[in-house]
Scaffold this motif. Structure first.
Motif, PDB file in Angstrom:
ATOM      1  N   TYR A   1       0.903  -1.108   0.138  1.00  0.00           N
ATOM      2  CA  TYR A   1      -0.070   0.107  -0.076  1.00  0.00           C
ATOM      3  C   TYR A   1       0.883   1.366   0.054  1.00  0.00           C
ATOM      4  O   TYR A   1       0.380   2.506   0.064  1.00  0.00           O
ATOM      5  CB  TYR A   1      -1.025  -0.135   1.290  1.00  0.00           C
ATOM      6  N   ASP A   2       2.169   1.121   0.106  1.00  0.00           N
ATOM      7  CA  ASP A   2       3.176   2.144  -0.021  1.00  0.00           C
ATOM      8  C   ASP A   2       4.436   1.829  -0.547  1.00  0.00           C
ATOM      9  O   ASP A   2       4.894   0.694  -0.280  1.00  0.00           O
ATOM     10  CB  ASP A   2       2.972   2.994   1.264  1.00  0.00           C
ATOM     11  N   VAL A   3       5.370   2.754  -0.740  1.00  0.00           N
ATOM     12  CA  VAL A   3       6.780   2.257  -0.810  1.00  0.00           C
ATOM     13  C   VAL A   3       7.314   1.616   0.397  1.00  0.00           C
ATOM     14  O   VAL A   3       7.114   2.167   1.408  1.00  0.00           O
ATOM     15  CB  VAL A   3       7.615   3.759  -1.248  1.00  0.00           C
ATOM     16  N   LYS A   4       8.018   0.592   0.065  1.00  0.00           N
ATOM     17  CA  LYS A   4       8.716  -0.246   1.251  1.00  0.00           C
ATOM     18  C   LYS A   4       7.632  -0.757   2.180  1.00  0.00           C
ATOM     19  O   LYS A   4       8.042  -1.388   3.075  1.00  0.00           O
ATOM     20  CB  LYS A   4       9.714   0.583   2.035  1.00  0.00           C
ATOM     21  N   MET A   5       6.467  -0.796   1.894  1.00  0.00           N
ATOM     22  CA  MET A   5       5.316  -1.479   2.606  1.00  0.00           C
ATOM     23  C   MET A   5       4.944  -2.632   2.322  1.00  0.00           C
ATOM     24  O   MET A   5       4.519  -2.597   0.889  1.00  0.00           O
ATOM     25  CB  MET A   5       4.179  -0.317   3.076  1.00  0.00           C
ATOM     26  N   LYS A   6       4.667  -3.716   2.752  1.00  0.00           N
ATOM     27  CA  LYS A   6       4.064  -4.964   1.917  1.00  0.00           C
ATOM     28  C   LYS A   6       3.167  -5.624   3.244  1.00  0.00           C
ATOM     29  O   LYS A   6       3.506  -5.696   4.566  1.00  0.00           O
ATOM     30  CB  LYS A   6       5.115  -5.879   1.662  1.00  0.00           C
ATOM     31  N   GLU A   7       2.166  -6.316   2.659  1.00  0.00           N
ATOM     32  CA  GLU A   7       1.384  -7.187   3.536  1.00  0.00           C
ATOM     33  C   GLU A   7       1.097  -8.412   2.696  1.00  0.00           C
ATOM     34  O   GLU A   7       1.108  -8.666   1.764  1.00  0.00           O
ATOM     35  CB  GLU A   7      -0.176  -6.478   3.533  1.00  0.00           C
ATOM     36  N   LYS A   8       1.351  -9.670   3.678  1.00  0.00           N
ATOM     37  CA  LYS A   8       0.996 -10.992   3.256  1.00  0.00           C
ATOM     38  C   LYS A   8      -0.414 -11.057   2.583  1.00  0.00           C
ATOM     39  O   LYS A   8      -1.341 -10.421   3.169  1.00  0.00           O
ATOM     40  CB  LYS A   8       1.207 -12.120   4.180  1.00  0.00           C
ATOM     41  N   GLY A   9      -0.502 -11.779   1.531  1.00  0.00           N
ATOM     42  CA  GLY A   9      -1.825 -12.101   1.169  1.00  0.00           C
ATOM     43  C   GLY A   9      -2.308 -13.398   1.613  1.00  0.00           C
ATOM     44  O   GLY A   9      -2.006 -14.007   2.702  1.00  0.00           O
TER      45      GLY A   9
ATOM     46  N   GLU B   1       3.822 -18.173   1.099  1.00  0.00           N
ATOM     47  CA  GLU B   1       4.606 -19.008   1.284  1.00  0.00           C
ATOM     48  C   GLU B   1       5.524 -19.294   0.020  1.00  0.00           C
ATOM     49  O   GLU B   1       4.764 -19.583  -0.903  1.00  0.00           O
ATOM     50  CB  GLU B   1       4.335 -20.333   1.956  1.00  0.00           C
ATOM     51  N   GLY B   2       6.954 -19.148   0.226  1.00  0.00           N
ATOM     52  CA  GLY B   2       7.686 -19.492  -0.827  1.00  0.00           C
ATOM     53  C   GLY B   2       7.949 -18.244  -1.771  1.00  0.00           C
ATOM     54  O   GLY B   2       8.698 -18.140  -2.903  1.00  0.00           O
TER      55      GLY B   2
END
Lengths: 114, 111
Positions: A50-58, A62-63
């Motif tokens: 949702y932003d630079v350098k930000m991430k969330e698992k969906g 895995e992998g």
């Protein structure tokens, strides 16, 4: 028009290789997504950002890992490719939170892992 | 089972006929979206219907939403061979931060 591009349409890799899939959008969207699509399973979310350098698992991280160093670019990384990662990979972007508005998709990368 | 399940899984019709696809979902939503995918390509957004809307039109497309039944339908009128594609519904999940897609309906329109 929004344009989402993916680095390759078709990719063949060997088991154990590190694989990079690149996605670029040209509309200054905040949110970007990586899905994989398999017959009978529909689209499944791997990771989103949702932003630079930000991430969330969906739902199926895995992998996989991801990188978002610049707003327009979202990379999906397969650290050590396996045959069960053979799939169609789709990138998408949207200006608002992922479920609030239209998602714009790239053309897809069909990855085969031998 | 998955959110946004479409029904039927596959549909084959003649050009000029109408095609109806249904979608069911499980949670409360603020919108439901329909997408189209031509073989081997990315998805293209068709229409978004908000939870306070019951029906929406776009060209030959008509979408209905019944929040009491947690279901939606997509009607394509006067179908053409070029409508041959897979159609997916999708609804917001994860607090609205993502979309969950169904498994899709494969539509084949024959000449």
């Amino acid at each position: 028009d929004v344009k989402v591009t993916q680095s390759s349409r078709y990719l063949v890799k060997r088991t154990g290789e590190k694989v990079f899939l690149e996605c670029v959008q040209d509309m200054d969207h905040e949110n970007m997504f990586w899905y994989r699509q398999d017959p009978g399973l529909g689209l499944r979310l791997i990771y989103f950002s949702y932003d630079v350098k930000m991430k969330e698992k969906g739902d199926i991280p895995e992998g996989y890992s991801v990188s978002r160093e610049k707003k327009e670019r979202f990379s999906l990384i397969l650290e050590s490719a396996s045959t069960n990662q053979t799939s169609m990979y789709l990138c998408a972007s949207t200006p608002l939170a992922g479920g609030a508005d239209t998602q714009y998709f790239g053309p897809g990368t069909r990855l085969t892992v031998l | 089972s998955q959110q946004g399940e479409e029904d039927p899984q596959a549909l084959s019709i003649q050009e000029g006929e109408n095609a109806t696809m249904n979608c069911s979902y499980k949670t409360s939503i603020n919108n439901l979206q329909w997408y189209r995918q031509n073989s081997g390509r990315g998805l293209v957004h068709l229409i978004l219907i908000r939870s306070n809307e019951r029906e929406k039109h776009s060209g030959r497309l008509r979408v209905t939403l019944d929040t009491s039944k947690k279901s939606s339908s997509l009607l394509i009128t006067a179908s053409r061979a070029a409508d041959t594609a897979s159609y997916f519904c999708a609804n917001p999940t994860g607090g609205g931060n993502k979309l969950t897609f169904g498994t899709g309906t494969q539509l084949k329109v024959e000449l």
